[in-house]
Structures are given as C-alpha cells and as structure tokens.
Design an enzyme around this catalytic site. Structure first.
Site, short mmCIF file in Angstrom:
data_model
loop_
_atom_site.label_atom_id
_atom_site.label_comp_id
_atom_site.label_asym_id
_atom_site.label_seq_id
_atom_site.Cartn_x
_atom_site.Cartn_y
_atom_site.Cartn_z
N ARG A 50 -16.71 10.74 -0.12
CA ARG A 50 -16.71 11.78 0.91
C ARG A 50 -18.09 12.11 1.46
NH1 ARG A 50 -11.54 11.31 2.61
NH2 ARG A 50 -10.15 11.36 0.83
N HIS B 234 -17.91 12.56 -13.75
CA HIS B 234 -17.64 11.18 -13.32
C HIS B 234 -16.75 11.16 -12.07
CE1 HIS B 234 -16.20 7.13 -13.04
NE2 HIS B 234 -14.98 7.49 -13.41
N HIS C 226 -7.77 13.35 -4.10
CA HIS C 226 -8.53 13.04 -5.32
C HIS C 226 -7.80 13.67 -6.50
CE1 HIS C 226 -11.79 11.13 -3.13
NE2 HIS C 226 -11.36 11.94 -2.16
N TRP D 69 -9.04 16.16 0.80
CA TRP D 69 -9.65 16.50 -0.51
C TRP D 69 -8.63 16.34 -1.64
CZ3 TRP D 69 -13.64 20.94 -0.05
CH2 TRP D 69 -14.35 21.10 -1.23
C1 LIG Z 1 -12.75 7.15 4.60
C2 LIG Z 1 -11.41 7.33 3.96
C3 LIG Z 1 -10.26 7.06 4.66
C4 LIG Z 1 -8.98 7.23 4.07
N1 LIG Z 1 -7.85 6.98 4.80
C5 LIG Z 1 -6.63 7.19 4.24
C6 LIG Z 1 -5.43 6.96 4.99
O1 LIG Z 1 -5.46 6.59 6.14
N2 LIG Z 1 -4.24 7.21 4.39
C7 LIG Z 1 -4.17 7.62 3.08
O2 LIG Z 1 -3.06 7.81 2.58
N3 LIG Z 1 -5.28 7.82 2.36
C8 LIG Z 1 -6.50 7.63 2.90
N4 LIG Z 1 -7.63 7.86 2.15
C9 LIG Z 1 -7.50 8.31 0.76
C10 LIG Z 1 -7.78 7.16 -0.22
O3 LIG Z 1 -6.90 6.09 -0.06
C11 LIG Z 1 -7.71 7.69 -1.66
O4 LIG Z 1 -6.41 8.14 -1.93
C12 LIG Z 1 -8.67 8.85 -1.90
O5 LIG Z 1 -9.95 8.53 -1.40
C13 LIG Z 1 -8.76 9.13 -3.39
O6 LIG Z 1 -9.39 8.05 -3.99
P1 LIG Z 1 -9.12 7.66 -5.51
O7 LIG Z 1 -7.68 7.36 -5.73
O8 LIG Z 1 -10.10 6.58 -5.87
O9 LIG Z 1 -9.58 9.01 -6.23
P2 LIG Z 1 -8.92 9.88 -7.36
O10 LIG Z 1 -7.52 10.23 -7.05
O11 LIG Z 1 -9.90 11.00 -7.60
O12 LIG Z 1 -8.91 8.98 -8.60
C14 LIG Z 1 -10.15 8.54 -9.20
C15 LIG Z 1 -9.86 7.25 -9.88
O13 LIG Z 1 -8.95 7.49 -10.94
C16 LIG Z 1 -8.04 6.42 -11.05
N5 LIG Z 1 -6.68 6.92 -10.82
C17 LIG Z 1 -6.33 8.18 -10.43
N6 LIG Z 1 -4.99 8.29 -10.39
C18 LIG Z 1 -4.50 7.09 -10.73
C19 LIG Z 1 -3.19 6.56 -10.86
N7 LIG Z 1 -2.11 7.30 -10.66
N8 LIG Z 1 -3.07 5.29 -11.21
C20 LIG Z 1 -4.14 4.52 -11.45
N9 LIG Z 1 -5.40 4.94 -11.35
C21 LIG Z 1 -5.58 6.21 -11.00
C22 LIG Z 1 -8.45 5.39 -10.02
O14 LIG Z 1 -9.33 4.49 -10.60
C23 LIG Z 1 -9.22 6.19 -8.99
O15 LIG Z 1 -10.15 5.46 -8.26
C24 LIG Z 1 -8.89 7.69 2.73
C25 LIG Z 1 -10.07 7.94 2.01
C26 LIG Z 1 -11.31 7.77 2.61
C27 LIG Z 1 -12.56 8.08 1.81
#
Ligand SMILES: Cc1cc2nc3c(=O)[nH]c(=O)nc-3n(C[C@H](O)[C@H](O)[C@H](O)COP(=O)(O)OP(=O)(O)OC[C@H]3O[C@@H](n4cnc5c(N)ncnc54)[C@H](O)[C@@H]3O)c2cc1C
Length: 299
Positions: A224, A215, A118, A115
C-alpha cells in the site's frame, strides 16, 4: 461466588519483578495520531512490547525471539541492527511477528474496502446498523482529480484532469453528499439504520481498530506504500509507516532497504543482463516492467 475457587497455592510461580528498568516505547502517550486528508486519521494506540529495557525499542522483541533459534552469540545492542537486517533480508519472518501494533483508523469506505483485503489483521469496525453514520465525506482537491491512465486500467496517469471537468466531478460529489439530509430524515421517520445506510456513497467515513503483527503490517505497507496502490490508501500507509518508524527503527530501515525500495529480478531478467540481449519474453507488460527496472538500474 468467589472468582478464584481453585487452590493453586501448591504450584510454584516465581513472580519476582525484573530489576531491569523498563521504558514505554510510546513515551507514556495514550496515542500517537496523524491526520490523513481533511477528515481522516490514523493513530497508534498500543504496541507489544509496550515496555522495553531502557535504551532499546520494540526492535528488541524481534531480537529476543530470533536469539531463541540463533543462540546468545550476538548480544550487543549494536549487533541487533545486523541481526534484524539479516532476518528481513532472508525472510525469516516469525521473529517480526513478536511485535504487535494496534491502530485506530478513520477512513472513507472505499479506502476501507481495499484495506480490509489484508486478512491477517484483527479488525473491529464502527457499526452502521447500530449507530448513525457521520456526515463526513472524502473529497479530493480540484488539482487532485486525476485522469484515467490509458496504459493501466486500474490507475491514473498521475496528471490532474482539466479544471472544468474536475469541478464538474466535485459538483457531482456535492449533489450525492447533499443526500445525507435525506438519510437523516428517513432515520427520523423510523427507517432502520441498517437499510437507511445503503444509500450513502462510498466516500463516507467509517472507523475501526486494526491490530496486526509487524511482519504482516510491513507486508501491508509494501503493497500500500507502493506506487501501484491508490493514492488515497497510500496516504494512510505512509502515515502508518511514520508512526511505527520510531517504535521499530531497525526493522523499518531493513524494510526500506530490502523490500520497499528493493527490486526483484526474474530469471529471464538475469539472463538478459548476463547475455546483454533482449528479454526472452513476448509479453508486452513484462517487457515494460523490464524497461522500468533497466532504467532504475541505469542499464
Ligand atoms: C495495487 C493493488 C491492486 C489490487 N487489485 C485488486 C483487484 O482488482 N481485485 C481484488 O479482488 N483485489 C485486488 N487487490 C487485493 C490483493 O489481491 C490482495 O488481496 C491484497 O493486497 C491482500 O494481500 P495479501 O493476501 O498478500 O495480504 P494478507 O491478506 O494480509 O495476507 C498476508 C499473507 O498471508 C498469507 N495468507 C493470508 N490469508 C491466507 C489464506 N487464506 N490462504 C493462504 N495464505 C494466506 C499470504 O501469504 C498473504 O500474502 C489489489 C491489491 C493491490 C495492492
């Protein structure tokens, strides 16, 4: 010392209350709570906007923001749904950031680990340096001890493993959770809480407040609630969705229609449909994904 020592009386501020009657989007409740598994929960504790004009929902904040850019052309509540659907379809995301949601969540640490990835939420978590961890542990039921998938290294087949092996796994959890007594004894002997906690398993429960705009909450839910997410965090995501659906019904409907239950086609897939030929890719995984999409489309 007076708190307000600056004279602002010369600044004209219009503080007249609005004559539009407002209603609480949470119906006056302090929290809306949903139990998750045996010991977990997720509760909606606050929303912005909390008060909206009678007959409306927090969807109205999305529409209000959008009309700054699109003008007051479409003003009827019945047209709000169409505007929100347009925004979601075309990924005009900032109006959805005008709604804020605050949750109180209680979940096992291994769920919290997924969680917390994110990053766009504001989080404040229970401190296991300051406080004693509770003796609550997540346990799957015997028929939910799942088999490792052979095709997906990160997931399960969705099929339960045989009962004897499932029971062996649950006995193993019992033994580890039994060590909670040792944690308590070591605290009693004076070991610092910040170190005593490091022997606890990741199925022990933690809790936090999690605040996020709509959003990014929907982005969290799209990842999720998806079948690729681990079943345990999926249960929280579904509960979260159920909590916010009455708060922002049009945004949630648009989210299902254009995001969660929608599908994206790649350029190669569009070409394959047009030509009636195979996908021009020798990547096994990409071909498997295309086969799944074709099946869903009835092709
Ligand atoms: C099924 C599944 C399997 C996964 N497996 C793994 C794994 O094996 N290992 C692992 O480490 N992680 C894993 N993850 C985590 C995944 O890689 C993401 O880190 C997590 O889902 C958060 O996604 P996000 O960065 O899009 O979301 P958020 O952190 O909520 O960010 C939302 C959006 O904001 C923007 N954003 C946020 N922060 C930044 C930033 N610093 N720079 C640029 N843009 C930003 C991006 O557009 C992002 O999509 C997994 C996730 C899922 C759903």
């Amino acid at each position: 010392m007076p708190i307000m020592s600056v004279d602002v009386s010369h600044i004209g501020i219009d503080r007249k209350p609005s004559d539009v009657p407002l209603v609480d989007v949470m119906g006056g409740a302090a929290r809306w709570e949903s139990k998750v598994h045996e010991h977990g929960l997720i509760a909606l504790v606050d929303v912005m906007p909390r008060l909206v004009p009678e007959g409306q929902t927090a969807d109205s904040a999305i529409v209000q923001a959008a009309r700054v850019s699109y003008g007051a052309g479409t003003k009827k509540v019945s047209e709000d749904r169409g505007l929100i659907r347009y925004l979601v379809r075309h990924r005009h995301t900032t109006p959805l950031e005008m709604v804020e949601l605050k949750f109180h969540c209680v979940m096992p640490i291994f769920v919290a680990r997924q969680w917390i990835r994110h990053r766009t939420a504001n989080v404040n978590e229970y401190s296991a340096r300051y406080s004693v961890m509770s003796d609550r542990f997540y346990r799957p039921s015997v028929d939910n001890v799942r088999q490792q998938s052979t095709s997906n290294r990160q997931g399960s087949e969705g099929e339960p493993i045989d009962t004897a092996t499932a029971q062996e796994f649950l006995d193993y959890l019992d033994r580890i959770e039994g060590e909670y007594k040792t944690y308590e004894q070591l605290l009693d002997k004076g070991v610092t809480r910040e170190l005593a906690r490091i022997g606890l398993p990741v199925n022990v429960y933690t809790k936090w407040y999690w605040k996020c705009d709509l959003h990014n909450t929907l982005h969290f839910l799209s990842l999720r609630m998806d079948e690729h997410a681990q079943e345990e965090i999926r249960a929280y995501a579904y509960a979260m969705y159920a909590l916010i659906q009455p708060i922002v019904p049009h945004a949630c409907e648009a989210f299902l229609d254009y995001n969660l239950e929608a599908m994206q086609l790649t350029r190669l897939e569009i070409e394959a449909i047009k030509s009636g030929e195979a996908l021009k890719s020798d990547n096994k995984r990409e071909n498997a994904e295309w086969a799944a999409k074709r099946a869903r489309l009835g092709l």
